[in-house]
Design a protein around this motif. Sequence first.
Motif, PDB file in Angstrom:
ATOM      1  N   ARG A 181       0.862  -1.185   0.000  1.00 14.89           N
ATOM      2  CA  ARG A 181       0.000   0.000   0.000  1.00 14.89           C
ATOM      3  C   ARG A 181       0.894   1.230   0.000  1.00 14.89           C
ATOM      4  NH1 ARG A 181      -5.366   0.927   2.031  1.00 14.89           N
ATOM      5  NH2 ARG A 181      -5.905   3.061   1.465  1.00 14.89           N
ATOM      6  N   ALA A 182       0.819   2.030  -1.065  1.00 14.95           N
ATOM      7  CA  ALA A 182       1.679   3.200  -1.202  1.00 14.95           C
ATOM      8  C   ALA A 182       1.254   4.308  -0.247  1.00 14.95           C
ATOM      9  CB  ALA A 182       1.635   3.709  -2.639  1.00 14.95           C
ATOM     10  N   THR A 183       2.203   5.160   0.087  1.00 12.81           N
ATOM     11  CA  THR A 183       1.929   6.310   0.939  1.00 12.81           C
ATOM     12  C   THR A 183       1.553   7.513   0.082  1.00 12.81           C
ATOM     13  OG1 THR A 183       3.494   5.542   2.614  1.00 12.81           O
ATOM     14  CG2 THR A 183       2.908   7.872   2.663  1.00 12.81           C
ATOM     15  N   GLU A 184       0.461   8.167   0.439  1.00 11.05           N
ATOM     16  CA  GLU A 184       0.026   9.390  -0.228  1.00 11.05           C
ATOM     17  C   GLU A 184       0.193  10.555   0.747  1.00 11.05           C
ATOM     18  OE1 GLU A 184      -4.014   8.960  -1.451  1.00 11.05           O
ATOM     19  OE2 GLU A 184      -3.739   6.852  -2.032  1.00 11.05           O
ATOM     20  N   VAL A 185       0.681  11.685   0.251  1.00  7.61           N
ATOM     21  CA  VAL A 185       0.840  12.867   1.086  1.00  7.61           C
ATOM     22  C   VAL A 185       0.110  14.032   0.440  1.00  7.61           C
ATOM     23  CG1 VAL A 185       2.455  14.446   2.216  1.00  7.61           C
ATOM     24  CG2 VAL A 185       3.116  12.059   1.832  1.00  7.61           C
ATOM     25  N   ARG A 186      -0.812  14.611   1.173  1.00  6.01           N
ATOM     26  CA  ARG A 186      -1.514  15.802   0.686  1.00  6.01           C
ATOM     27  C   ARG A 186      -1.088  17.005   1.523  1.00  6.01           C
ATOM     28  NH1 ARG A 186      -7.764  14.805   2.518  1.00  6.01           N
ATOM     29  NH2 ARG A 186      -7.324  12.747   1.634  1.00  6.01           N
ATOM     30  N   SER A 187      -1.243  18.190   0.964  1.00  7.29           N
ATOM     31  CA  SER A 187      -0.851  19.413   1.656  1.00  7.29           C
ATOM     32  C   SER A 187      -2.045  20.050   2.347  1.00  7.29           C
ATOM     33  CB  SER A 187      -0.252  20.418   0.657  1.00  7.29           C
ATOM     34  OG  SER A 187       0.921  19.891   0.076  1.00  7.29           O
ATOM     35  N   GLU A 188      -1.764  20.686   3.472  1.00  5.98           N
ATOM     36  CA  GLU A 188      -2.783  21.431   4.206  1.00  5.98           C
ATOM     37  C   GLU A 188      -2.238  22.804   4.537  1.00  5.98           C
ATOM     38  OE1 GLU A 188      -5.004  21.568   8.570  1.00  5.98           O
ATOM     39  OE2 GLU A 188      -3.620  19.960   8.104  1.00  5.98           O
ATOM     40  N   LEU A 189      -3.045  23.841   4.342  1.00  7.79           N
ATOM     41  CA  LEU A 189      -2.698  25.184   4.783  1.00  7.79           C
ATOM     42  C   LEU A 189      -3.375  25.387   6.130  1.00  7.79           C
ATOM     43  CD1 LEU A 189      -3.008  27.211   1.457  1.00  7.79           C
ATOM     44  CD2 LEU A 189      -0.953  26.255   2.528  1.00  7.79           C
ATOM     45  N   ALA A 190      -2.606  25.198   7.179  1.00  9.06           N
ATOM     46  CA  ALA A 190      -3.165  25.237   8.529  1.00  9.06           C
ATOM     47  C   ALA A 190      -3.491  26.670   8.946  1.00  9.06           C
ATOM     48  CB  ALA A 190      -2.175  24.631   9.509  1.00  9.06           C
ATOM     49  N   LYS A 191      -4.591  26.834   9.682  1.00  9.06           N
ATOM     50  CA  LYS A 191      -4.951  28.143  10.213  1.00  9.06           C
ATOM     51  C   LYS A 191      -4.144  28.463  11.465  1.00  9.06           C
ATOM     52  CE  LYS A 191      -9.686  27.992   8.428  1.00  9.06           C
ATOM     53  NZ  LYS A 191     -11.139  28.014   8.764  1.00  9.06           N
TER      54      LYS A 191
END
Length: 353
Positions: free
Chosen positions: A41-51
């Motif tokens: 199972r591959a690792t996926e990384v998404r970006s977040e713009l944290a408040k």
Amino acid sequence: MSVSLPPRGRASASNPHNRFAPTRSVAEDDGWFQDETPPSRATEVRSELAKTVITRNNSPDVGFDRSLNPYRGCEHGCIYCFARPSHAYWDLSPGIDFETRLIAKTNLASRLEEELQKPGYVPQPIALGINTDAYQPIEREQRLTRQTLEILLRYKHPVHLITKGSLILRDLDLLGELAGHNLISVAFSLTTLDDELKRIMEPRAASPGARLRAMRTLHEAGVPVSVICAPMIPMINDMELEHLLEAARDAGARSAGYVLLRLPLEIAELFEDWLQAHFPERAVHVMSLIRQSRGGKNYDSRFGTRMCGEGPFAELLAQRFRLASRKLGLDHRDTQGLDCSQFCPPGAQLSLL
């Protein structure tokens, strides 16, 4: 009882619905696929713009009032991780999703500086990497933890670090400089000295030997290190407690702590599945001891007992820890603590002109 094995390099064998999911589906085996080797199972990384990036807490069970986590989810994949249920807030599963669908707070550096520069900010040590490990594998590319340390050093802000990742040695230059100003302490989470148990319980965390080597290297560089034996799991790793403490002492740890296994929310189901997959012959006994230590339930969230439990098994574990810590000289606490008096946001002096 038929139990699925996890995908290669992962701890969880399932991806149960999170507690907020409005609908549920059930997969049925139609007999067409008989391959016993679980797929990867591959690792996926998404970006977040944290408040915001500094989280506050008022728990009497932990020694800090604020923390910072560069990532959501953790590729280390520890089956027992108390942070797994937090993935439900992003409509993701606390199971394999927690290990493979990760979120990086890519604007962490700018947000952190904004929060440290707010008028009236009063510094206290920030705990870095509490909900998920700040030195999990994706940190090699993302470098958010290193950015955080660079900012904290520039601002002379104290920080507590806890990790089970040997990648921490990459930042030895920053850690050494922080230590020179009495601005950092590092705790290593150590659960077992058995490489095979580590492989199935914490599949992508550093090996026990690598953690001890990292601890020793930091100690020799003047960085204060401690050990947390967490979690202690009845009939799985609790018999190693004294050996863990001794190995950590020999590697330079100067204090120690422990935590009894916690199984809040979805973790209980995931952990029981893991037990059935790897320790079916003792699964019932393990869960019985856990429930005996948690008032007959899988988990007791009350302050004062949630970290150590209660009852005969929990009391015996606490007694063993006290005796071993005293014998090894790990029972003292640094009463001076980290230095908050040096905090100085860059450019703050200009306001005096």
